[in-house]
Design an enzyme around this catalytic site. Sequence first.
Site, mmCIF file in Angstrom:
data_model
loop_
_atom_site.group_PDB
_atom_site.id
_atom_site.type_symbol
_atom_site.label_atom_id
_atom_site.label_comp_id
_atom_site.label_asym_id
_atom_site.label_seq_id
_atom_site.Cartn_x
_atom_site.Cartn_y
_atom_site.Cartn_z
ATOM 1 N N GLY A 271 0.864 -1.173 0.000
ATOM 2 C CA GLY A 271 0.000 0.000 0.000
ATOM 3 C C GLY A 271 0.897 1.219 0.000
ATOM 4 O O GLY A 271 1.942 1.229 -0.640
ATOM 5 N N GLU A 272 0.530 2.235 0.750
ATOM 6 C CA GLU A 272 1.363 3.432 0.864
ATOM 7 C C GLU A 272 1.906 3.462 2.285
ATOM 8 O O GLU A 272 1.161 3.616 3.247
ATOM 9 C CB GLU A 272 0.524 4.679 0.566
ATOM 10 N N SER A 273 3.211 3.299 2.423
ATOM 11 C CA SER A 273 3.804 3.085 3.751
ATOM 12 C C SER A 273 3.582 4.262 4.693
ATOM 13 O O SER A 273 3.346 4.077 5.888
ATOM 14 C CB SER A 273 5.305 2.794 3.624
ATOM 15 N N HIS B 211 4.958 -8.531 -4.209
ATOM 16 C CA HIS B 211 3.617 -8.862 -3.708
ATOM 17 C C HIS B 211 3.266 -10.334 -3.968
ATOM 18 O O HIS B 211 2.718 -10.660 -5.025
ATOM 19 C CB HIS B 211 2.577 -7.973 -4.392
ATOM 20 N N GLU C 46 0.886 -11.952 -2.706
ATOM 21 C CA GLU C 46 -0.572 -12.123 -2.654
ATOM 22 C C GLU C 46 -1.232 -11.877 -4.002
ATOM 23 O O GLU C 46 -2.425 -12.171 -4.173
ATOM 24 C CB GLU C 46 -1.180 -11.198 -1.587
ATOM 25 N N CYS D 252 6.289 -5.105 0.662
ATOM 26 C CA CYS D 252 6.414 -3.810 -0.006
ATOM 27 C C CYS D 252 6.374 -2.681 1.028
ATOM 28 O O CYS D 252 7.371 -2.439 1.706
ATOM 29 C CB CYS D 252 5.339 -3.668 -1.084
ATOM 30 N N ILE E 172 5.463 -3.546 -7.585
ATOM 31 C CA ILE E 172 4.661 -2.351 -7.842
ATOM 32 C C ILE E 172 5.219 -1.204 -7.000
ATOM 33 O O ILE E 172 5.115 -1.226 -5.773
ATOM 34 C CB ILE E 172 3.168 -2.578 -7.502
ATOM 35 N N ARG E 173 5.816 -0.220 -7.649
ATOM 36 C CA ARG E 173 6.477 0.893 -6.931
ATOM 37 C C ARG E 173 7.286 0.333 -5.761
ATOM 38 O O ARG E 173 7.213 0.809 -4.635
ATOM 39 C CB ARG E 173 5.446 1.906 -6.435
ATOM 40 N N ARG F 39 12.828 3.374 -0.765
ATOM 41 C CA ARG F 39 11.481 3.399 -1.348
ATOM 42 C C ARG F 39 11.558 3.703 -2.843
ATOM 43 O O ARG F 39 12.447 4.410 -3.299
ATOM 44 C CB ARG F 39 10.638 4.496 -0.676
#
Length: 205
Positions: free
Chosen positions: A52-54, A185, A187, A84, A145-146, A116
Site C-alpha cells: 500500500g502506501e507506507s 507482492h 498475494e 512492499c 509495484i512501486r 522506497r
Amino acid sequence: MRIGVLGFQGGVYEHVYMLKKSFHELGINGKVLIVKKPQQLHDLDGIIIPGGESTTISILARKTNVLELLREKIVEGLPVMGVCAGAIMLAKEVVDQVVGETKQPLLGVMDIAVTRNYFGRQRESFELDIVLDELDDKPFRAVFIRAPAITKYWGATKPIGIINYNGEKVVVAARENNKLALSFHPELTSDTRIHRYFIEKIIKK
C-alpha cells in the site's frame, strides 16, 4: 493458529484469501483476522503488514495506537511478514529514491535499510521469476509495484531473494529470525508458497 493482517490499506483481502488457501493446503485449522485496533494484536501467532502506501499505513497505525504495541509484540518475537510498504515499515533505515531521507513513523525492528520506489514509480512496475532461498528450486513469479529494495542488511538478517536489475544484484527478500521482508507482492499470484513458508518455517519453527 491465528494470523492477523494489518487492515489499514493495501492488499488486505488478497492476503486473507492466500492465508486461508494456505491453511487449507497445509491441513491447518487456522483463523485470519483483520487488525485495526491494539486489542486485536493479542493472541496472534503471526501478522502480515501488506503493501500500500507506507506513510499512510504508518500514520494510521500510530493514530490508532497500533504502531507502538505492534512494535513491542514483534520485538518480543511475534512473527511478521512485511510486504512492499510493510517491508519499509519493518526497516530501521529508510530513504526515498527521489526525495532522500523520510521522516515517516516506522516500526524500525529489522536490521535492514530500504530505499522506497527503488525501481521507479507506477509505470515501472514489473513481474519477474525469482528463486528464493529456503523455498525450493522452482521460480516464484514476483510482482513488483512501486517496489522498495533492501539496500543494506546487518546483524542476523540474511538475504533470501536477489535479482539482477540494471546490471546490479538487488536484495528483494530478507529474513531476520521472526521477521520476513519482501519487496514484491506474493498475494497477487495464485502461488501460496511464500505464505506457506511464513506459516511453516517462521510461525511453527
